[in-house]
Design a protein around this motif. Structure first.
Motif, short mmCIF file in Angstrom:
data_model
loop_
_atom_site.label_atom_id
_atom_site.label_comp_id
_atom_site.label_asym_id
_atom_site.label_seq_id
_atom_site.Cartn_x
_atom_site.Cartn_y
_atom_site.Cartn_z
N ILE A 54 37.37 36.50 49.24
CA ILE A 54 37.34 37.77 48.50
C ILE A 54 37.00 37.56 47.02
O ILE A 54 36.12 38.24 46.49
CB ILE A 54 38.66 38.54 48.66
CG1 ILE A 54 38.82 39.05 50.10
CG2 ILE A 54 38.74 39.70 47.68
CD1 ILE A 54 37.81 40.10 50.50
N PRO A 55 37.69 36.64 46.29
CA PRO A 55 37.33 36.44 44.88
C PRO A 55 35.87 36.03 44.69
O PRO A 55 35.21 36.47 43.74
CB PRO A 55 38.29 35.34 44.42
CG PRO A 55 39.45 35.46 45.34
CD PRO A 55 38.87 35.83 46.66
N TYR A 58 33.65 39.02 45.36
CA TYR A 58 33.80 39.97 44.26
C TYR A 58 32.97 39.54 43.06
O TYR A 58 32.25 40.35 42.45
CB TYR A 58 35.26 40.11 43.87
CG TYR A 58 35.49 41.00 42.67
CD1 TYR A 58 35.40 42.38 42.79
CD2 TYR A 58 35.78 40.46 41.42
CE1 TYR A 58 35.59 43.21 41.69
CE2 TYR A 58 35.97 41.27 40.32
CZ TYR A 58 35.88 42.64 40.46
OH TYR A 58 36.06 43.45 39.36
N GLU A 59 33.05 38.26 42.69
CA GLU A 59 32.29 37.77 41.55
C GLU A 59 30.79 37.87 41.80
O GLU A 59 30.02 38.21 40.90
CB GLU A 59 32.68 36.33 41.23
CG GLU A 59 34.06 36.19 40.63
CD GLU A 59 34.22 36.97 39.34
OE1 GLU A 59 33.26 37.01 38.53
OE2 GLU A 59 35.29 37.58 39.15
N LEU A 61 29.25 40.08 43.79
CA LEU A 61 28.88 41.49 43.74
C LEU A 61 28.92 42.04 42.32
O LEU A 61 28.07 42.85 41.93
CB LEU A 61 29.80 42.29 44.66
CG LEU A 61 29.70 41.97 46.15
CD1 LEU A 61 30.80 42.67 46.93
CD2 LEU A 61 28.33 42.35 46.69
N LYS A 62 29.89 41.58 41.55
CA LYS A 62 29.98 42.02 40.16
C LYS A 62 28.77 41.51 39.37
O LYS A 62 28.20 42.24 38.55
CB LYS A 62 31.28 41.51 39.55
CG LYS A 62 31.56 42.09 38.17
CD LYS A 62 32.98 41.77 37.71
CE LYS A 62 33.15 40.31 37.40
NZ LYS A 62 34.45 40.02 36.71
N ARG A 83 30.46 49.51 42.70
CA ARG A 83 31.80 49.61 42.14
C ARG A 83 32.81 49.24 43.22
O ARG A 83 32.45 49.04 44.38
CB ARG A 83 32.05 51.04 41.63
CG ARG A 83 31.18 51.41 40.43
CD ARG A 83 31.36 52.86 40.06
NE ARG A 83 30.91 53.74 41.12
CZ ARG A 83 31.11 55.07 41.13
NH1 ARG A 83 31.75 55.64 40.15
NH2 ARG A 83 30.66 55.79 42.14
N GLY A 84 34.07 49.19 42.84
CA GLY A 84 35.11 48.75 43.78
C GLY A 84 35.09 49.47 45.11
O GLY A 84 35.23 48.86 46.17
N MET A 87 32.68 48.09 47.51
CA MET A 87 32.84 46.70 47.92
C MET A 87 33.70 46.56 49.18
O MET A 87 33.54 45.61 49.94
CB MET A 87 33.44 45.88 46.79
CG MET A 87 32.56 45.77 45.56
SD MET A 87 33.34 44.74 44.28
CE MET A 87 32.16 44.91 42.92
N PHE A 91 33.79 43.61 52.20
CA PHE A 91 34.93 42.72 52.46
C PHE A 91 35.35 42.82 53.94
O PHE A 91 35.61 41.80 54.59
CB PHE A 91 36.11 43.10 51.57
CG PHE A 91 35.85 42.94 50.09
CD1 PHE A 91 34.92 42.02 49.61
CD2 PHE A 91 36.53 43.73 49.18
CE1 PHE A 91 34.68 41.87 48.26
CE2 PHE A 91 36.29 43.59 47.81
CZ PHE A 91 35.37 42.67 47.36
N ARG A 127 46.30 43.00 47.13
CA ARG A 127 44.89 42.93 47.52
C ARG A 127 44.73 43.29 48.99
O ARG A 127 43.79 44.01 49.37
CB ARG A 127 44.36 41.52 47.24
CG ARG A 127 42.88 41.34 47.47
CD ARG A 127 42.43 39.96 47.02
NE ARG A 127 42.41 39.86 45.57
CZ ARG A 127 42.30 38.72 44.90
NH1 ARG A 127 42.23 37.57 45.57
NH2 ARG A 127 42.26 38.71 43.59
N ILE A 131 42.61 46.74 50.30
CA ILE A 131 41.43 46.72 51.18
C ILE A 131 41.76 47.31 52.55
O ILE A 131 40.97 48.06 53.13
CB ILE A 131 40.90 45.28 51.33
CG1 ILE A 131 40.45 44.74 49.97
CG2 ILE A 131 39.74 45.22 52.33
CD1 ILE A 131 40.14 43.25 49.97
#
Length: 285
Positions: A54-55, A58-59, A61-62, A83-84, A87, A91, A127, A131
């Motif tokens: 996940i981290p 996330y990085e 996608l960011k 945006r979140g 995402m 996930f 987290r 999700i």
């Protein structure tokens, strides 16, 4: 021709999910093996999905969204980044793909739920429920004195600076207490079940049946008995009896209360001070 993977992936995306966590050396691996022994349950091993995948996703996608915002290498109309809220489906699709890669000999059509065991899941509850708001979580709890003894024996060579046992025991017990308190606070309004390692020892079949019901899986006595047998210490350790120690094995000893023969009086007192009042509340003498 339809891609068989598409059908499997779609089915895995539909299934309810669950996660298992707890302190290291608390019996989470035994729990994973027990749950996965049920023909209608897939419980994957330690994927560290919420601590690793996940981290990193996330990085990535960011970073992508930032490049789209800045129109990097873009010469026409661009797009909005993610945006979140956008995402989450990615996930979930990643978790379904991970499950598909770890189906083993299970038929996805027979499954009623899919899950994963990582001890640190219990520190990733925010987290997890962000999700998967409907996710079920199982918290495996063991007498922290037994967990600390087992942890020190197992991890001593990997501990930074080779922490002394006198320091490790109360530190482990304090973390045990704090994680239980924090998990209970975060679990309000969610599907959450605490299971004591000692209860699995004392009454494996009834405890297993309770677990399967919690996950929405059949609890037919024959299914339960077969799962308990498949995940027994004797089966997992390669034939050793409980109490027969192999310090190099993940399934080291398989006993309850072994701390009494291991800890000094000073270490016992430090453990109690660090773990109370949770120690008494959970019925640990």
């Amino acid at each position: 021709m339809p891609d068989p993977f598409d059908a499997v992936h779609a089915r895995l995306l539909e299934l309810p999910v669950f996660f298992v966590g707890g302190m290291p050396r608390s019996g989470t691996t035994w729990m994973q093996q027990l749950l996965n022994a049920h023909p209608n349950v897939l419980c994957m091993g330690e994927s560290r999905f919420f601590e690793d995948m996940i981290p990193n996703l996330y990085e990535m996608l960011k970073s992508y969204s930032r490049r789209r915002h800045d129109l990097v290498d873009t010469w026409g109309p661009g797009v909005n980044g993610l945006r979140g809220v956008h995402m989450g489906p990615i996930f979930k699709a990643s978790f379904a793909s991970l499950a598909g890669a770890n189906l083993g000999d299970k038929d996805v059509a027979d499954l009623v739920t899919v899950g994963e065991k990582t001890p640190d899941n219990i520190t990733s509850l925010r987290r997890i429920w962000q999700i998967y708001p409907e996710a079920r979580v199982i918290h495996v709890i063991r007498d922290p004195r037994d967990g600390a003894v087992s942890g020190y024996i197992r991890f001593n060579s990997k501990l930074v600076g080779h922490i002394s046992r006198e320091d490790y025991i109360p530190s482990y017990c304090e973390q045990w207490r704090n994680r239980i308190l924090e998990a209970r606070k975060l679990a309000a309004g969610h599907a959450f079940l605490e299971v004591r390692y000692e209860d699995l020892h004392a009454d494996a079949e009834n405890t297993a049946a309770k677990l399967f019901r919690f996950l929405g899986a059949p609890d037919d006595p024959k299914l339960v008995a077969a799962a308990v047998q498949k995940a027994s210490f004797e089966s997992l350790s390669g034939g050793r009896k409980r109490g027969e120690t192999d310090a190099s094995s993940h399934y080291r000893q398989g006993v309850v209360g072994g701390w009494r023969a291991e800890l000094t009086e000073k270490e016992q007192a430090a453990a109690i001070e660090a773990a109370e009042p949770m120690l008494s509340e959970l019925g640990y003498q």
